[in-house]
Design an enzyme around this catalytic site. Sequence first.
Site, PDB file in Angstrom:
ATOM      1  N   LYS A 221       0.826  -1.217   0.000  1.00 25.10           N
ATOM      2  CA  LYS A 221       0.000   0.000   0.000  1.00 25.10           C
ATOM      3  C   LYS A 221       0.857   1.262   0.000  1.00 25.10           C
ATOM      4  O   LYS A 221       2.060   1.237   0.259  1.00 25.10           O
ATOM      5  CB  LYS A 221      -0.965  -0.026   1.183  1.00 25.10           C
ATOM      6  CG  LYS A 221      -2.100  -1.017   0.953  1.00 25.10           C
ATOM      7  CD  LYS A 221      -3.229  -0.874   1.947  1.00 25.10           C
ATOM      8  CE  LYS A 221      -4.411  -1.753   1.529  1.00 25.10           C
ATOM      9  NZ  LYS A 221      -5.505  -1.720   2.516  1.00 25.10           N
ATOM     10  N   ARG A 255      -3.652 -10.079   4.980  1.00 31.82           N
ATOM     11  CA  ARG A 255      -4.191 -10.091   3.616  1.00 31.82           C
ATOM     12  C   ARG A 255      -3.079  -9.613   2.695  1.00 31.82           C
ATOM     13  O   ARG A 255      -2.645  -8.461   2.775  1.00 31.82           O
ATOM     14  CB  ARG A 255      -5.417  -9.181   3.526  1.00 31.82           C
ATOM     15  CG  ARG A 255      -6.093  -9.164   2.147  1.00 31.82           C
ATOM     16  CD  ARG A 255      -7.318  -8.256   2.159  1.00 31.82           C
ATOM     17  NE  ARG A 255      -7.979  -8.228   0.859  1.00 31.82           N
ATOM     18  CZ  ARG A 255      -7.657  -7.397  -0.143  1.00 31.82           C
ATOM     19  NH1 ARG A 255      -6.679  -6.512   0.015  1.00 31.82           N
ATOM     20  NH2 ARG A 255      -8.322  -7.444  -1.285  1.00 31.82           N
TER      21      ARG A 255
END
Length: 275
Positions: A221, A255
């Site tokens: 991210k 995740r």
Amino acid sequence: MTINCKGQLIDLTTPKVMGILNVTPDSFFDGGKYKAPDQLLAQVEQMLNAGATFIDLGGYSSRPNADSVSEAEELARVIPVIKLILDHFPKTLISIDTFRSTVAKESISAGAALVNDISAGKLDSAMLATVGALGVPYVMMHMKGDPKTMQQQTEYNDLVKDLLSYFAERIAAARQENIVDLIIDPGFGFAKTRAQNFELLNKLELLQLTNLPVLAGLSRKSMIYKTLNNTPDTALNGTTALHMVALQKGAKILRAHDVKEAMECVTLYHNLISQ
């Protein structure tokens, strides 16, 4: 700490990895990579062999400013893939990444095992009742607004206290709909600045006050690649570093795009705490 997936009890005492499989053209890292059936199956096989407990399938990109996708298009993207995966790997526990109750219902009917909702039921008023009726585990994430507006909604009185209040309300709403197995996701990158993302990770252990397993979605991210001045493609090392921090602060599910490396983190963490 267990969840029931299709009659199989998954023990989250030892953290698990959820492999990411996006069937969207515009996801920030792997958008458009997996179009042909052989590409999809090869990626799923690789993640399962690397140790993924869950495969998280998404047909609607939730990156900031993502374009809207119709319900029909989302269904057309995910239902054939669920069937394809289960035809070849019947024991796969598929998580359907959607905020739409109809997509959740059709996906579970097609063989998915749990629902992962970025909106915790706030973008579809029928979602909680649908999940309760389906009797499947439910991942509820913290977000304000929607993918198009969330990055303009980053004001908090106290970030962690506000998240705990949010989850208290959403957990109560879920329990009213008889949802038994709940997992919370603090939503790294969703309606949060880069500094807020790091504050959240630094205080992640406080989410254990909910007495629910925490899912950490940190993989590649912008809080990683913008901080390191690189790109999603070169953010694996940074992802691995923050995965270990998340595990040390109580995360039970990682995740991740890169299952092998995430599983290595889990193995090292397990050895660390067993001394």
